[in-house]
Design a protein around this motif. Structure first.
Motif, mmCIF file in Angstrom:
data_model
loop_
_atom_site.group_PDB
_atom_site.id
_atom_site.type_symbol
_atom_site.label_atom_id
_atom_site.label_comp_id
_atom_site.label_asym_id
_atom_site.label_seq_id
_atom_site.Cartn_x
_atom_site.Cartn_y
_atom_site.Cartn_z
ATOM 1 N N PHE A 270 4.643 0.883 -3.444
ATOM 2 C CA PHE A 270 4.731 1.057 -1.999
ATOM 3 C C PHE A 270 3.362 0.993 -1.318
ATOM 4 N N LEU A 271 2.416 1.821 -1.768
ATOM 5 C CA LEU A 271 1.105 1.838 -1.116
ATOM 6 C C LEU A 271 0.324 0.556 -1.380
ATOM 7 N N GLN A 272 0.467 0.017 -2.589
ATOM 8 C CA GLN A 272 -0.214 -1.245 -2.856
ATOM 9 C C GLN A 272 0.329 -2.357 -1.946
ATOM 10 N N GLY A 273 1.647 -2.385 -1.786
ATOM 11 C CA GLY A 273 2.239 -3.376 -0.893
ATOM 12 C C GLY A 273 1.778 -3.202 0.533
ATOM 13 N N ASP A 274 1.722 -1.960 1.000
ATOM 14 C CA ASP A 274 1.264 -1.718 2.367
ATOM 15 C C ASP A 274 -0.209 -2.097 2.546
ATOM 16 N N ALA A 275 -1.018 -1.837 1.520
ATOM 17 C CA ALA A 275 -2.424 -2.224 1.594
ATOM 18 C C ALA A 275 -2.560 -3.741 1.716
ATOM 19 N N LEU A 276 -1.703 -4.473 1.018
ATOM 20 C CA LEU A 276 -1.744 -5.935 1.099
ATOM 21 C C LEU A 276 -1.336 -6.433 2.489
ATOM 22 N N LEU A 277 -0.485 -5.681 3.162
ATOM 23 C CA LEU A 277 0.000 -6.098 4.481
ATOM 24 C C LEU A 277 -0.960 -5.777 5.624
ATOM 25 N N VAL A 278 -2.013 -5.039 5.324
ATOM 26 C CA VAL A 278 -2.914 -4.576 6.390
ATOM 27 C C VAL A 278 -3.433 -5.741 7.227
#
Length: 253
Positions: A63-71
């Motif tokens: 979840f957090l890795q995916g959100d970091a990629l979407l930044v």
């Protein structure tokens, strides 16, 4: 600038980002429901310590890795430096949470006398974590710390982008292997009879794949990439001049 509103996001981007967040929150809730209803819950100094592992890995490595990629897709009109820092902070938080999950599983195995690092899940999971940590360190070194030349950043950036997506996919793969391994350990005899725990865990696996696909789609749409701001283009040329000893109009690589 001049009080003008920022340009609107490309058509469809906001919808896909919203879907990704709904999927992410749903997979976290599904993980919690599985561990709480069928595995006894989560606790550190108890026989339930192992359950900290899947919760932390889904939260951090997915979840957090995916959100970091979407930044860079979501914060399209903010200062590049602020976006970089947020990108690095989310990845760093994901690593810390994942480390807690790794410590939990090793401690649980030690207490119960279970061997470590023998399964395909553990190999893929540890590879994902170690490479993710290396990716984060290299990213901070190349893009956040001063002193790295423009040409080095330009040469490293394609590798950084590729391995960011690849490690996200590897993390999801490791989670899917872990779900299957956990089900076979705990409900081997009844799994094939579509028992509720098996169905719920399989649903979690489908949600992980769906989250990965939506995030991956957003990341690979060229027309959804963050456009450089005018002031960033000017600063980039100045930085190139300072680090490569070139004039802005001179021949560049």
């Amino acid at each position: 600038m001049d009080g003008a509103p920022p340009p609107a996001s490309p058509a469809g981007l906001s919808a896909y980002v919203t879907v990704s967040q709904l999927l992410g929150l749903t997979l976290l809730a599904t993980t919690g429901a599985w561990l709480g209803r069928y595995r006894g819950g989560v606790a550190w100094d108890s026989p339930l310590q192992f359950n900290v592992h899947p919760l932390c890995m889904v939260l951090g490595m997915v979840f957090l890795q995916g959100d970091a990629l979407l930044v860079y897709r979501v914060f399209r009109h903010e200062a590049k430096r602020s976006t970089k820092v947020l990108h690095a902070l989310l990845h760093g938080l994901a690593l810390v949470i994942a480390l807690v999950g790794i410590v939990a599983v090793f401690e649980s195995h030690r207490t119960k006398g279970i061997p470590n690092m023998y399964s395909l899940h553990s190999w893929c999971g540890m590879a994902a974590f170690v490479l993710y940590l290396l990716q984060w360190l290299l990213g901070c070194g190349f893009f956040l710390l001063p002193g790295t030349s423009f040409s080095l950043r330009s040469r490293y950036k394609p590798q950084h982008v590729f391995f960011g997506i690849a490690l996200f996919a590897l993390s999801i793969t490791a989670c899917l292997l872990g779900i299957t391994e956990m089900l076979l350990f705990n409900i081997r005899d009844s799994y094939s009879h579509f028992v509720p725990e098996g169905v719920l865990a399989n649903t979690l696996g489908v949600l992980l794949v769906a989250f990965g696909l939506v995030v991956g789609y957003v990341l690979t749409r060229d027309d959804w990439k963050r456009p450089p701001l005018a002031e960033e283009l000017a600063l980039s040329m100045d930085f190139k001049t300072l680090t490569e000893h070139e004039s802005p109009s001179g021949g560049s690589q």
